[in-house]
Motif scaffolding. Structure first.
Motif, PDB file in Angstrom:
ATOM      1  N   UNK A  66       0.843  -1.193   0.000  1.00 44.83           N
ATOM      2  CA  UNK A  66       0.000   0.000   0.000  1.00 44.83           C
ATOM      3  C   UNK A  66       0.877   1.241   0.000  1.00 44.83           C
ATOM      4  N   UNK A  67       0.572   2.165  -0.912  1.00 47.61           N
ATOM      5  CA  UNK A  67       1.349   3.398  -1.025  1.00 47.61           C
ATOM      6  C   UNK A  67       1.152   4.252   0.223  1.00 47.61           C
ATOM      7  N   UNK A 103      -4.341   1.994  -8.062  1.00 48.30           N
ATOM      8  CA  UNK A 103      -4.307   3.364  -7.563  1.00 48.30           C
ATOM      9  C   UNK A 103      -3.731   3.468  -6.161  1.00 48.30           C
ATOM     10  N   UNK A 104      -3.613   2.366  -5.435  1.00 48.37           N
ATOM     11  CA  UNK A 104      -3.175   2.495  -4.049  1.00 48.37           C
ATOM     12  C   UNK A 104      -2.047   1.553  -3.655  1.00 48.37           C
ATOM     13  N   UNK A 105      -1.461   0.844  -4.621  1.00 43.24           N
ATOM     14  CA  UNK A 105      -0.378  -0.080  -4.295  1.00 43.24           C
ATOM     15  C   UNK A 105       0.789   0.059  -5.267  1.00 43.24           C
ATOM     16  N   UNK A 106       1.955  -0.306  -4.795  1.00 42.57           N
ATOM     17  CA  UNK A 106       3.135  -0.325  -5.646  1.00 42.57           C
ATOM     18  C   UNK A 106       3.038  -1.466  -6.651  1.00 42.57           C
ATOM     19  N   UNK A 107       3.953  -1.468  -7.626  1.00 49.81           N
ATOM     20  CA  UNK A 107       4.045  -2.604  -8.529  1.00 49.81           C
ATOM     21  C   UNK A 107       4.662  -3.798  -7.807  1.00 49.81           C
ATOM     22  N   UNK A 108       4.419  -4.985  -8.369  1.00 51.07           N
ATOM     23  CA  UNK A 108       5.082  -6.191  -7.857  1.00 51.07           C
ATOM     24  C   UNK A 108       6.351  -6.377  -8.679  1.00 51.07           C
ATOM     25  N   UNK A 109       7.465  -5.930  -8.173  1.00 55.86           N
ATOM     26  CA  UNK A 109       8.722  -5.977  -8.924  1.00 55.86           C
ATOM     27  C   UNK A 109       9.129  -7.426  -9.155  1.00 55.86           C
ATOM     28  N   UNK A 110       8.968  -7.902 -10.397  1.00 53.02           N
ATOM     29  CA  UNK A 110       9.115  -9.335 -10.689  1.00 53.02           C
ATOM     30  C   UNK A 110      10.535  -9.730 -11.084  1.00 53.02           C
ATOM     31  N   UNK A 111      11.451  -8.815 -11.132  1.00 54.99           N
ATOM     32  CA  UNK A 111      12.866  -9.051 -11.452  1.00 54.99           C
ATOM     33  C   UNK A 111      13.034 -10.147 -12.517  1.00 54.99           C
ATOM     34  N   UNK A 112      13.656 -11.277 -12.163  1.00 50.17           N
ATOM     35  CA  UNK A 112      13.978 -12.308 -13.162  1.00 50.17           C
ATOM     36  C   UNK A 112      12.925 -13.405 -13.271  1.00 50.17           C
ATOM     37  N   UNK A 113      11.735 -13.169 -12.706  1.00 53.67           N
ATOM     38  CA  UNK A 113      10.670 -14.156 -12.795  1.00 53.67           C
ATOM     39  C   UNK A 113      10.778 -15.288 -11.801  1.00 53.67           C
ATOM     40  N   UNK A 114      11.843 -15.308 -11.014  1.00 56.50           N
ATOM     41  CA  UNK A 114      12.038 -16.416 -10.087  1.00 56.50           C
ATOM     42  C   UNK A 114      12.394 -15.989  -8.665  1.00 56.50           C
ATOM     43  N   UNK A 123      11.207   4.915  -4.369  1.00 57.35           N
ATOM     44  CA  UNK A 123       9.816   5.187  -4.745  1.00 57.35           C
ATOM     45  C   UNK A 123       9.111   3.912  -5.194  1.00 57.35           C
ATOM     46  N   UNK A 124       9.370   2.835  -4.491  1.00 59.77           N
ATOM     47  CA  UNK A 124       8.666   1.577  -4.702  1.00 59.77           C
ATOM     48  C   UNK A 124       9.138   0.762  -5.875  1.00 59.77           C
ATOM     49  N   UNK A 125      10.275   1.120  -6.508  1.00 59.37           N
ATOM     50  CA  UNK A 125      10.663   0.487  -7.764  1.00 59.37           C
ATOM     51  C   UNK A 125      12.109   0.010  -7.734  1.00 59.37           C
ATOM     52  N   UNK A 126      12.406  -0.958  -8.621  1.00 57.49           N
ATOM     53  CA  UNK A 126      13.760  -1.305  -9.005  1.00 57.49           C
ATOM     54  C   UNK A 126      13.811  -1.350 -10.532  1.00 57.49           C
ATOM     55  N   UNK A 127      14.648  -0.540 -11.179  1.00 61.61           N
ATOM     56  CA  UNK A 127      15.409   0.545 -10.560  1.00 61.61           C
ATOM     57  C   UNK A 127      14.513   1.702 -10.169  1.00 61.61           C
ATOM     58  N   UNK A 128      15.092   2.696  -9.487  1.00 61.77           N
ATOM     59  CA  UNK A 128      14.344   3.900  -9.171  1.00 61.77           C
ATOM     60  C   UNK A 128      13.982   4.653 -10.437  1.00 61.77           C
ATOM     61  N   UNK A 129      13.123   5.628 -10.347  1.00 68.82           N
ATOM     62  CA  UNK A 129      12.678   6.352 -11.548  1.00 68.82           C
ATOM     63  C   UNK A 129      13.829   7.085 -12.233  1.00 68.82           C
TER      64      UNK A 129
END
Length: 772
Positions: A66-67, A103-114, A123-129
């Motif tokens: 949740x943001x 609208x109220x949650x970050x993304x699910x950073x899925x990186x390499x799928x595993x 800011x909730x991300x990899x990489x940052x903006x």
């Protein structure tokens, strides 16, 4: 006009003058929420100042949060199902669930799928903006540390930080780290223009996700004409960053490789098993010249935070996608954020035109491959002229080769790569279910169809690979270096630094010394550092036979042509010979020359180091603590206005690079290998540039904790003139003279005041006597 009116007018004029001089400038807030991959500032005409807010948290991959929720609040875990869609993991009762709409949650950073593990999010991300700003714009970045137990710092890689060296973002060098729960305000001028990036410079946080792109748009729009290429520049869509991703947190891995504790679990096994066999011991893989590559096992590769592990089917991965229109040319910006591995970049069925490196335009070079090392940036033009297909793989291969399959080259490539997709917009973007239908168009280099590779970490590929190398020193600037930035060919000050594994433990050193950080910031807490200087500073005359773990500092004078010779020569050949990407803070340097070792003509592998350099005068059998030029060699180096400029350069295994610059930016600047484990082990030093001319830090930076300051205060510091500062050897008499002058003036004021008082009193008494 009354005296009071005069005073009011004078005060108002002073306020206007101060506002004009100290920066009452238009400010724009660049919105950078959790769903934005890029945040752009308005033009310089619209806003002289651009303000960003960056919040650092530790999150889990495959998890949405949740943001604006407090740190540690519950997230919701997802996985990629067989249709390539994110599907929530069913909660186990009585665990409460949370609602995670977009609208109220970050993304699910899925990186390499595993890989399900923690990472550092900006800011909730990899990489940052990606932060997009304009040349000469003032950048304000409020960085908030929401970690529970780690200090952080943000380095603005490639920004020279002229007159503001304490904004460079190096914990314990340019600032006290930002403590947990604290915030810190960075302010700097966006210069030079080009492709840069920002990243943590505390511990190994960078390679766990704490980084992002930093794009400074050029003020001039004449570049396309000068290049002779009409292209679109869309950095919010076409900035590409690379990362070699690991299954474990970086500090755990660092502990395993430090001092030869190099045991790694099997790829399909748990990470917490005690090794019981020597077969678990890891030896680095090798490049075409036989030099070492990976100080740790390759796990997976990410392009803009997404990729695919070798065990994951294509339909259960989510790759980064870059959209283009057919029949156009686009500027792509490449950022090497890797921990260890260099990547050989290519785009299926497309050639690349290299137009810039580390912020400087070069005369265009067409190529099939571009090798990008950690810390480097390259700008390329991609022309979308394919007619039959709409989707093409973007590939970033490691340089690892399998030497056990053949006794002679060409050796087979180890299949370690990062993938993304170039998509022509005339069709719908592919879903993960479509990835498997994308036709491979990998370049096949043959005797009849030779390939080109730019930025090889060795002199050349063996002829059997059919790949021609264009090395960095062969590149030429598109625009000439201004005279005031051009160093002379003859150096006023020369220092030679050998990057090698030469100490009793065979760990990462420069001139046999392992760098350790002070407990107080050199740039902002000099008084505290002075108390421990004698205990931790390196003795540059020490032979280091028993090991030297110390604060490695070298002084350079003000406004001189400085030559750094960065070598990887050493005294002995071993399987641990590496090439090193070396980054200098605070400057861009001219790559004057590159020297190479001797190669076996049959295998292409390095036989011996360059004999242009020798280790003597204090060096021992196994330690090269004082590298010098070979007196039997006659070497001449020249610099001209077209000599390529960089801030990060690859130094070949067994060779050296000569870099020159003008020392016109006083400060404590870090010089280090950008391979993260090498730097953490101590392959770093501090360049103390013109300490007498350095700009004192803002008062609030002299202690740890929250720090903020104003644009007015920044502008005042920015106008600091180092040339007006006296050198240390003359400072004492200036202070004495000022002190004497001050006392004299004070005495004169007292005498004058006393005289005036007595005269007034005398006149008053005379008046009194007349009246009475």
């Amino acid at each position: 006009m009354s005296p009071m009116t005069t005073v009011i007018i004078v005060v108002q004029c002073l306020i206007v003058f101060i506002n004009h001089s100290w920066g009452q400038e238009s400010v724009a807030n660049a919105v950078c929420d959790e769903y934005m991959t890029a945040c752009a500032c308005p033009s310089l005409e619209e806003a002289q100042v651009c303000h960003f807010q960056l919040r650092v948290k530790q999150l889990l991959t495959f998890t949405r949060y949740q943001i604006d929720a407090p740190p540690g609040s519950q997230g919701k875990v997802y996985f990629i199902n067989t249709t390539g869609q994110l599907q929530p993991v069913s909660p186990v009762p009585p665990t409460p669930t949370i609602s995670c709409e977009e609208v109220n949650c970050t993304e699910a950073n899925t990186v390499d799928g595993r890989t399900f593990r923690s990472f550092y999010a900006i800011n909730g991300r990899i990489p940052g903006p990606t932060l997009i700003i304009h040349e000469n714009q003032t950048v304000v970045a409020d960085v908030e540390n929401l970690l529970s137990d780690e200090g952080i710092s943000i380095h603005w890689h490639g920004m020279h930080q002229r007159n503001t060296p304490w904004m460079d973002g190096i914990g314990f060098i340019s600032q006290c780290p930002i403590l947990p729960g604290a915030s810190f305000r960075y302010i700097f001028k966006a210069y030079p223009p080009g492709t840069f990036w920002y990243h943590s410079h505390s511990g190994a946080q960078r390679t766990d996700g704490m980084y992002g792109g930093l794009i400074v748009l050029e003020a001039s729009n004449t570049t396309q004409h000068d290049l002779g290429i009409d292209f679109e520049d869309l950095p919010e869509r076409h900035t590409i960053s690379f990362l070699d991703w690991q299954r474990e947190e970086s500090l755990d891995l660092f502990s395993k490789i430090h001092s030869k504790i190099r045991y790694f679990p099997p790829a399909d096994g748990p990470v917490d098993v005690v090794p019981t066999s020597s077969s678990d011991f890891y030896f680095p893989t090798q490049a075409a010249d036989g030099s070492g590559i990976g100080v740790l096992k390759y796990w997976s590769g990410l392009i803009n935070g997404r990729g695919i592990h070798s065990s994951v089917p294509l339909n259960r991965s989510i790759l980064s996608l870059f959209e283009v229109d057919k029949g156009k040319s686009y500027r792509f910006r490449l950022i090497g954020a890797q921990s260890v591995y260099a990547f050989n970049f290519s785009i299926d069925a497309h050639r690349l035109t290299v137009i810039a490196t580390d912020g400087y335009f070069i005369k265009p070079v067409e190529t099939d491959f571009l090798i990008i090392h950690t810390g480097e940036r390259y700008d390329i033009i991609v022309t979308t002229n394919e007619t039959e297909y709409n989707n093409f793989f973007i590939r970033a291969h490691t340089l690892e080769l399998e030497f056990n399959t053949n006794e002679e080259p060409p050796y087979s490539q180890i299949p370690h790569e990062a993938l993304a997709i170039l998509h022509y917009s005339r069709d719908e973007p592919p879903s993960p279910l479509d990835y498997g239908t994308i036709v491979s168009h990998q370049k096949n280099c043959s005797e009849g169809s030779q390939c080109t590779a730019v930025n090889c970490p060795f002199q050349s590929f063996h002829p059997s690979y059919n790949i021609h190398c264009v090395n960095v020193y062969e590149l030429k600037l598109l625009y000439p270096t201004p005279d005031y930035e051009l160093p002379s060919s003859e150096a006023d000050n020369e220092l030679i630094f050998n990057f090698a594994f030469e100490n009793p433990q065979r760990t990462s050193t420069i001139n046999g010394r392992n760098f350790i950080f002070p407990s107080a910031s050199l740039q902002t807490q000099t008084e505290e550092f002075d108390k421990e200087r004698e205990k931790i500073a390196c003795n540059l005359d020490d032979t280091c036979e028993l090991g030297c773990h110390c604060l490695h500092v070298h002084e350079i004078p003000y406004k001189k042509t400085v030559r750094f010779v960065i070598s990887t020569v050493g005294l002995s050949m071993s399987r641990r010979r590496f090439s090193h990407p070396v980054h200098l803070h605070g400057h861009s340097f001219h790559v004057v020359a590159t020297g190479y070792g001797t190669y076996n003509q049959t295998t292409g592998r390095i036989l011996s180091s360059s004999d242009d350099l020798v280790c003597s005068n204090g060096s021992t059998r196994s330690l090269c603590v004082k590298p010098q030029w070979n007196d039997e060699k006659v070497l001449n180096f020249t610099v001209d206005k077209w000599t390529v400029r960089k801030d990060t350069v690859i130094v070949p295994a067994g060779g050296y690079v000569v870099m020159q610059f003008i020392s016109d930016n006083p400060g404590f600047w870090f010089l280090h290998c950008h391979i993260e484990p090498h730097q953490l082990e101590g392959m770093a030093l501090v360049v103390d540039e013109a300490q007498a001319q350095q700009n004192p830090p803002p008062k609030g930076m002299r202690s740890c904790g929250n720090f903020t300051w104003t644009i007015a205060e920044f502008n005042q510091k920015l106008n600091f003139n180092p040339d007006e500062q006296e050198s240390d050897r003359f400072a004492w008499w200036k202070i004495a003279l000022l002190s004497v002058s001050g006392v004299a003036v004070l005495v004169m004021i007292v005498i004058a005041t006393t005289c005036i008082y007595r005269r007034c009193r005398r006149k008053k008494m005379q008046s009194y006597n007349v009246l009475h």
